[in-house]
Scaffold this motif. Structure first.
Motif, PDB file in Angstrom:
ATOM      1  N   SER A 104       0.706  -1.132   0.077  1.00  9.39           N
ATOM      2  CA  SER A 104      -0.024   0.058   0.033  1.00  9.39           C
ATOM      3  C   SER A 104       1.052   1.159  -0.165  1.00  9.39           C
ATOM      4  O   SER A 104       0.673   2.290  -0.770  1.00  9.39           O
ATOM      5  CB  SER A 104      -0.792  -0.059   1.291  1.00  9.39           C
ATOM      6  OG  SER A 104      -0.204  -0.017   2.352  1.00  9.39           O
ATOM      7  N   SER A 118       2.557   1.600  -3.422  1.00 11.38           N
ATOM      8  CA  SER A 118       1.613   1.970  -4.408  1.00 11.38           C
ATOM      9  C   SER A 118       1.485   3.476  -4.335  1.00 11.38           C
ATOM     10  O   SER A 118       1.624   4.448  -5.373  1.00 11.38           O
ATOM     11  CB  SER A 118       0.230   1.340  -4.358  1.00 11.38           C
ATOM     12  OG  SER A 118      -0.372   1.745  -3.332  1.00 11.38           O
ATOM     13  N   ASN A 138       4.722   5.214  -5.435  1.00 12.42           N
ATOM     14  CA  ASN A 138       4.690   5.165  -7.170  1.00 12.42           C
ATOM     15  C   ASN A 138       3.709   6.281  -7.711  1.00 12.42           C
ATOM     16  O   ASN A 138       4.183   6.914  -8.389  1.00 12.42           O
ATOM     17  CB  ASN A 138       4.286   3.549  -7.633  1.00 12.42           C
ATOM     18  CG  ASN A 138       5.511   2.713  -7.378  1.00 12.42           C
ATOM     19  OD1 ASN A 138       6.661   3.157  -7.394  1.00 12.42           O
ATOM     20  ND2 ASN A 138       5.233   1.388  -7.559  1.00 12.42           N
ATOM     21  N   SER A 153       3.300   0.143 -12.518  1.00 14.68           N
ATOM     22  CA  SER A 153       2.748  -0.228 -11.463  1.00 14.68           C
ATOM     23  C   SER A 153       1.684  -0.892 -11.282  1.00 14.68           C
ATOM     24  O   SER A 153       1.102  -1.668 -10.629  1.00 14.68           O
ATOM     25  CB  SER A 153       2.824   1.153 -10.665  1.00 14.68           C
ATOM     26  OG  SER A 153       1.994   2.041 -11.187  1.00 14.68           O
ATOM     27  N   LYS A 154       0.770  -0.490 -12.384  1.00  8.26           N
ATOM     28  CA  LYS A 154      -0.686  -1.117 -12.559  1.00  8.26           C
ATOM     29  C   LYS A 154      -0.453  -2.790 -12.485  1.00  8.26           C
ATOM     30  O   LYS A 154      -0.985  -3.399 -11.727  1.00  8.26           O
ATOM     31  CB  LYS A 154      -1.287  -0.464 -13.447  1.00  8.26           C
ATOM     32  CG  LYS A 154      -2.883  -0.436 -13.336  1.00  8.26           C
ATOM     33  CD  LYS A 154      -3.494  -0.049 -14.662  1.00  8.26           C
ATOM     34  CE  LYS A 154      -3.984   1.466 -14.518  1.00  8.26           C
ATOM     35  NZ  LYS A 154      -4.487   1.767 -16.048  1.00  8.26           N
ATOM     36  N   ARG A 177       0.680  -4.470  -9.302  1.00 10.06           N
ATOM     37  CA  ARG A 177      -0.192  -4.632  -8.428  1.00 10.06           C
ATOM     38  C   ARG A 177      -1.229  -5.897  -8.765  1.00 10.06           C
ATOM     39  O   ARG A 177      -1.511  -6.613  -7.774  1.00 10.06           O
ATOM     40  CB  ARG A 177      -0.940  -3.316  -8.216  1.00 10.06           C
ATOM     41  CG  ARG A 177      -0.699  -2.687  -6.852  1.00 10.06           C
ATOM     42  CD  ARG A 177      -1.637  -1.375  -6.720  1.00 10.06           C
ATOM     43  NE  ARG A 177      -0.892  -0.257  -7.382  1.00 10.06           N
ATOM     44  CZ  ARG A 177      -1.587   0.664  -8.195  1.00 10.06           C
ATOM     45  NH1 ARG A 177      -2.866   0.852  -7.948  1.00 10.06           N
ATOM     46  NH2 ARG A 177      -1.031   1.257  -8.733  1.00 10.06           N
TER      47      ARG A 177
END
Lengths: 380, 301
Positions: free
Chosen positions: A347, A350, A353, A368-369, A372
């Motif tokens: 968390s 992200s 980022n 990053s998407k 995740r």
């Protein structure tokens, strides 16, 4: 044919590619790694010349280089081969004492220092790789935690063996004994004296040797990563069964990573040994292995230049905290925890980022998407 | 199976005799026989849990068979390991995709070209001219495979981050790059939409024609199986229940039963029989309990 290929691309190939992540860019990785090393070297040399660096810290230059190269070589096992090894200090010890021994033998007939250093380092690498090979054969059938425990035990065995080894010159001849002093030896002719360690070593290391060691280690590891052997090692890490199904010999490549890593650790150990006139085996205990592992994990497993930065910072940090004396280790521990949370907590990561994405031009937006998404898939 | 005309007179690429495997006391596969021609496309179908993937695992020596023999290219594979099998010329894909996720698409294929890449560890560590020459060559070769599958644009993306269909294709490419004589595909069309499946059918046919190899595939998608397979084996509960041309299989009552269950008339018939059996047993039980003088209720407790 070409028409159909285009149709396929339209159909499946590129539809999902907006979420796809680009692979490792070896050139970028190499230029960053070499850049950090050379840049750091030049910066520190300039600061030293300007008299801005304490004498204490100057003494740390060679150990920093040694730890950097240990972190890079351990990354070969932990990051690239994907196995946890807790015995890296053992190979460092073999290289250190082997190298010191070689330098003393050569010192009798040679006076040209660079040649002595190079030959000793090569010798250190050879004995450490032999140790790695002997240890690697029985244990590389193991996986995960079990391998970690066994490497830990072997690291300790090596150190304890060093504790009972005696080397020295008697009448100009090299003598070796286990567990008792060599008879008829004079103090100045002792090379390795059991638990007291290597004494009377002529220190030949300096910062430049350290830089060369680091550059060489990074050169070997990065080249290996981008070669057929490295690809085989990484594919076995990613999927052992698929690796076997395309004809890769799993044990061979695990052993290869382990032995190359041990050889590089031995080389680093040799420079470490040549940096001190007295070197005790206790220096190479479990703590050192864990310390190197901390560098690797903190720098990002598999990330070479991350490991370089982590090793340099975490060697300098305890020195700079020296003024806090009592709180030194506490601060060190807190820094470790904070860095781990910042880099590995999903968390926070992200958010970090997203924050970095705002500052930086939109370049890695998809990555990053996708990351995740992937971590979510793994959790399932 | 029925070896096609074009392959007659040559040694079959795969010959399996009385193959069987037990897991503990459970017989997963029993008495499996198969002959596959050198350029034949064979299909293996059957309901879930029938033992199809187990057969693939035995062929590639992930499992050692308990009984029977496998002859690959005329030679027994007894005592060979998974690695040996691949080197002998059998490559496979997996039901749950197994790619090297963190490597790029191009690297995934380069790994499969490992044994044809000719340089030593020293060359690899020092990047000698020999290394550069060989890397250049296998890069070109990897691109050739990517071109066949229309995936050149994905070359530098990580395999694990590709869309599903592309991952399936990459897995087939990787298997092909080891230059096999027999390609085993485990549910290649799983998760694909009809248009992707029809592309895949064309691709599989093209692979066969271009590389002149045999293909043996497991698939649930009947349009694919019936469309490209030249011979089909149907498996249920580890045993072969039918074997033949696609048309024969489609109308085989045993196959329909295995997939769809029994027909309505047959089911009603059996249900009635079952009911009668239960009634009979109940009556018998009541009579017995009356005879022994015990109250009915106690039995239920």
């Amino acid at each position: 044919m070409a028409e159909r290929a285009e149709r396929i691309l339209k159909n499946i190939g590129l539809r999902g590619l907006k979420n796809a992540v680009k692979g490792n860019d070896y050139r970028r990785e190499a230029s960053i790694s070499y850049g950090i090393l050379v840049g750091g070297y030049i910066l520190l040399q300039l600061l030293t010349a300007a008299g801005l660096i304490s004498h204490n810290l100057q003494g740390q230059f060679v150990p920093i280089c040694v730890y950097i190269s240990l972190a890079v070589s351990l990354n070969l096992v932990v990051g690239i081969s994907g196995e946890l090894s807790l015995g890296h200090a053992g190979f460092m010890a073999v290289g250190a004492f082997g190298g010191v021994l070689m330098s003393r033998i050569l010192g009798q007939s040679m006076s040209f220092e660079p040649a002595i250093v190079i030959i000793s380092m090569i010798f250190g690498a050879i004995v450490a790789s032999i140790a790695g090979f002997i240890i690697g054969i029985p244990i590389l059938g193991l996986r995960g935690d079990y391998l970690a425990i066994v490497t830990l035990a072997f690291g300790e065995i090596i150190r304890n063996l060093m504790n009972v080894m005696y080397f020295g010159f008697v009448d100009g001849k090299l003598k070796f004994a286990f567990n008792h002093t060599i008879e008829g030896i004079e103090d100045t002719d002792r090379i390795i004296t059991g638990a007291i360690g290597a004494t009377g070593t002529k220190t030949m290391s300096n910062f430049t040797w350290g830089l060369l060691l680091c550059l060489f280690t990074v050169f070997i590891v990065l080249n290996l990563k981008n070669s057929k052997q490295g690809r085989a090692i990484m594919s076995i890490r990613d999927n052992r069964i698929a690796g076997e199904s395309i004809g890769l010999d799993v044990r061979k490549y695990k052993l290869m990573a382990f032995v190359v890593s041990a050889a590089l650790a031995g080389m680093a150990g040799c420079l470490f040994g040549l940096n001190y006139s007295t070197l005790v085996p206790v220096k190479f205990n479990f703590n050192t292995s864990v310390l190197v592992l901390v560098f690797v994990v903190l720098g990002g497993v598999g990330n070479i230049w991350g490991g370089i930065i982590a090793a340099a910072l975490l060697t300098v940090l305890p020195e700079t905290f020296r003024q806090f004396a009592d709180y030194r280790m506490l601060t060190y521990a807190i820094v470790l925890i904070l860095v781990m949370i910042a880099t590995y907590n999903p968390s926070i990561k992200s958010r970090l980022n997203a924050f970095l994405g705002k500052i930086r031009p939109k370049k890695n937006k998809g990555s990053s998407k996708a990351k995740r998404k992937k971590s979510g898939k793994e959790a399932e | 199976m029925f070896i096609p005309e074009k392959d007659k007179g040559k040694t079959p690429i795969l010959e399996v005799k009385n193959l069987g495997i037990d897991f503990g006391g459970l017989t997963a596969v029993d008495n499996f026989n198969l002959t596959l021609g050198r350029t034949e496309i064979g299909g293996l179908i059957g309901p879930n849990g029938a033992g199809k993937t187990t057969i693939f695992n035995m062929l590639t020596k992930v499992y050692e068979p308990t009984r029977g023999e496998i002859f690959f290219d005329g030679k027994s594979t007894k005592g060979m390991s998974t690695v040996d099998i691949n080197k002998a010329g059998m490559a496979r894909t997996f039901q749950n995709i197994r790619l090297f996720d963190k490597l790029t698409v191009e690297e995934n294929i380069k790994v499969a070209l490992h044994h044809t890449t000719n340089y030593s560890l020293i060359d690899g560590m020092l990047h000698t001219p020999k290394y550069r020459h060989e890397e250049f060559r296998i890069r070109k070769e990897a691109m050739k495979y990517l071109k066949i599958f229309g995936m050149t644009k994905t070359a530098e993306y990580r395999a694990g981050s590709l869309p599903y269909g592309a991952q399936r294709r990459l897995e087939i490419m990787r298997a092909l790059a080891t230059k096999p004589k027999l390609l085993l595909l485990d549910e290649p069309a799983a998760g694909m939409n009809p248009s992707e499946t029809s592309e895949l059918m064309d691709t599989i046919r093209e692979i066969r024609d271009r590389f002149q190899i045999a293909v043996f595939l497991i698939e649930h998608d009947m349009s694919l199986v019936m469309g490209i397979c030249e011979g089909i084996v149907v498996l249920n509960y580890g045993r072969v229940i039918a074997k033949g041309w696609p048309e024969d299989i489609q109308s085989n009552p045993k196959v329909i039963e295995a997939y769809l269950g029994k027909s309505r008339g047959k089911m009603e018939e059996e249900e009635e029989k079952e009911k009668a059996d239960i009634e009979k047993a109940l009556r018998k039980g009541r009579l017995e309990s009356a005879a022994s003088g015990k109250p009915d209720r106690k039995e239920g407790e």
